[in-house]
Every structure is written in structure tokens, then in C-alpha cells.
Design an enzyme around this catalytic site. Sequence first.
Site, PDB file in Angstrom:
ATOM      1  N   SER A   1       5.962 -11.073  -9.008  1.00  0.00           N
ATOM      2  CA  SER A   1       4.635 -10.845  -9.568  1.00  0.00           C
ATOM      3  C   SER A   1       3.667 -11.918  -9.065  1.00  0.00           C
ATOM      4  O   SER A   1       3.455 -12.034  -7.854  1.00  0.00           O
ATOM      5  CB  SER A   1       4.725 -10.809 -11.089  1.00  0.00           C
ATOM      6  OG  SER A   1       3.558 -10.275 -11.655  1.00  0.00           O
TER       7      SER A   1
ATOM      8  N   ASP B   1       4.320   1.165 -11.114  1.00  0.00           N
ATOM      9  CA  ASP B   1       3.668  -0.136 -11.174  1.00  0.00           C
ATOM     10  C   ASP B   1       2.443  -0.058 -10.280  1.00  0.00           C
ATOM     11  O   ASP B   1       2.557   0.324  -9.111  1.00  0.00           O
ATOM     12  CB  ASP B   1       4.640  -1.212 -10.673  1.00  0.00           C
ATOM     13  CG  ASP B   1       4.059  -2.621 -10.653  1.00  0.00           C
ATOM     14  OD1 ASP B   1       2.842  -2.785 -10.843  1.00  0.00           O
ATOM     15  OD2 ASP B   1       4.832  -3.564 -10.423  1.00  0.00           O
TER      16      ASP B   1
ATOM     17  N   HIS C   1       6.965  -2.623 -13.711  1.00  0.00           N
ATOM     18  CA  HIS C   1       6.745  -4.055 -13.493  1.00  0.00           C
ATOM     19  C   HIS C   1       7.547  -4.857 -14.522  1.00  0.00           C
ATOM     20  O   HIS C   1       7.641  -4.471 -15.684  1.00  0.00           O
ATOM     21  CB  HIS C   1       5.257  -4.366 -13.635  1.00  0.00           C
ATOM     22  CG  HIS C   1       4.865  -5.680 -13.080  1.00  0.00           C
ATOM     23  ND1 HIS C   1       4.598  -5.883 -11.742  1.00  0.00           N
ATOM     24  CD2 HIS C   1       4.674  -6.888 -13.674  1.00  0.00           C
ATOM     25  CE1 HIS C   1       4.270  -7.144 -11.538  1.00  0.00           C
ATOM     26  NE2 HIS C   1       4.313  -7.784 -12.698  1.00  0.00           N
TER      27      HIS C   1
END
Length: 315
Positions: free
Chosen positions: A158, A252, A282
Site C-alpha cells: 500500500s 481494489d 486491499h
Amino acid sequence: MTRGKYELRLDPDLWAYIDAVNAWYPPEIIGLPIDKQRAVYDRMSRAFHQGRPPGVTASDSLIAAAGRDIPVRRYQLGGTAAKALVVYYHGGGFILGGLESHDDICAEICAGTGFDVLSVDYRLAPEHVHPAAFDDAVTAFEWVAAATDLPLVLCGESAGGNLAAAVAQATRRHARAAIGQVLIYPELGGDESTGSYVEHADAPLLSLHDVAFYRDVRSAKRQSLDDPTFQPLRDTDFSGLPPTVIVTAECDPLSSDGEAYRDRILAAGGKAWWHEEPKLVHSFLRARTTAPAAAEAFARFVAAVAAMGKGEWSY
């Protein structure tokens, strides 16, 4: 939350994880002050912590930098001589997380590869806007490059995937440049008018609104979105990058960033692989103990890190 189109699009076993995350860290928390968000996130991270695998030890230290110290944690597997070192940058939208929030994930990477892992506690926004986190990420890389002869693999998920990619681009001509990088659902600054940004704008656990919020919080005044240290996909030169694996989740908004980054590296003559994990969202790394599909994806991710460290460059 309303499951909508994701009722059937997601792996059924994932819903228990999504519901648990939303119970701890509901979507509306994004409206609270950052310190309140951090307190809740830290409690959630402790609740999800799986402990460290047997044989893995961890030691904390500080990297002295100009006017600040950068906390780091090094994981080592007893009884083995590490053949590589993984520099790991944690997720959390550039505003959350630290050494504790991703402790078990780093320990499991160490156990699964036999490599040393160095987790970097970079500065967070909004107290420290860009380029603070990037500067810390580069400083940590340069420090460990000088401190060890082990081959280096960059890794991040991320927000941490953004930092790993930015470090790879900034240090590609370093004498001890990374031999590979493995990115998990990274935020790289892709085109938000197409692909997964549109298809999954309202996906569970990370929406396009969330992406914009985190980007705005970390932005300095008059921040250029074309700054490649801020959004790596905005670079104009993707040559000389190490072999790269990008793993994303199908549901995502950030998934298309992985595809775009792979394509830019390939077009520049490099080696890159992109894999979109079907029916996942995610942050699926935290679902690895409750959803078999997430566990399998995590195992593939660890295997990719192991392959990179051995110079096998495949996924």
C-alpha cells in the site's frame, strides 16, 4: 456496510475479515482527528497480530539522520545464514502504522524466506508531509546498504509500496542498488479516470475517496502530482529498475497501478511481473489466517520475495 455488487464478487471467506476490520475501524472513522484514527488502528493491529513464528528474533535500533532518528526493527531467523536482506515499508495511508502494526507480517516474511528483514518506521503525515516519509525511506536504504554486504530486496505494501518503488527509482544507480522489489497493492499515482479506479471506486476497505484523503493529508503546499518521489508512475524514465513483482487485489481501486507499473518497466527494457489476486480486496495480508484465498496469496507473495533474493526473478 452494504455489500452491493461485492456480495458475490469477493471470496466468501473474506467477508468475516472485512466485517471484523469494519467493526474495529469503520469507514466513517476517516472523519476523526488523525490521533484518534491511529489509536483505533493500533488497537486493531494488536487484535490481528498472529505472533512471531518460532526461531524468529527481532532487535530494534535507530538510524541517525539529519535532525532525527529513524526507528528500525531487524528480524532474523535462527540457525540460518541469511542470503539477502528485505527492506520493508509498512502500509497505513502514510498516516497510520509503524513497527508494531506490521510486526507479525515482517516476522513471517523472515521465517518464510530465511532472509533478514528490516522494517522502517518512517515519519507520518500530517505532522510530516512529503517528502519526509520518502526521505526516511531512502535514508534507511542507504544506511543498510552501507551496513551489510547482503543483496537487498525492496518490499512494501500500500503506502509502503509507493515508498519502495520511489526508493527503487531514486537509488537505481546506487553502487548497492536493490536486486529486486516486491510490491503489494501499491499506491503509485495512476490514472484515476480508468480501470480499477472506476470499476472499484467504492470497494470495501479502500475506496477512491479514501485514496484521495490519504494523498491530500500527505501533500505539502503546492505539491506537484507529477513528482515521481510522490507518485512513482509519474516518472518519465523507468529504465534501470530492478526486477519487479507487483501483486494487487482484484477488488481494489489501486489494482490498475500494478498493471501500469509493470508495463512501464517492460517498455523500458526491464523485467516485471504483475499478478492480480482474484476476489480479494486491499489489505488482504491481514486475512491470511482466516481466508484460504488470502493465505494462498500471501504464500505466493513470500515465495516471490524469496525468488527475488535468490536472483530467480519470477512469479
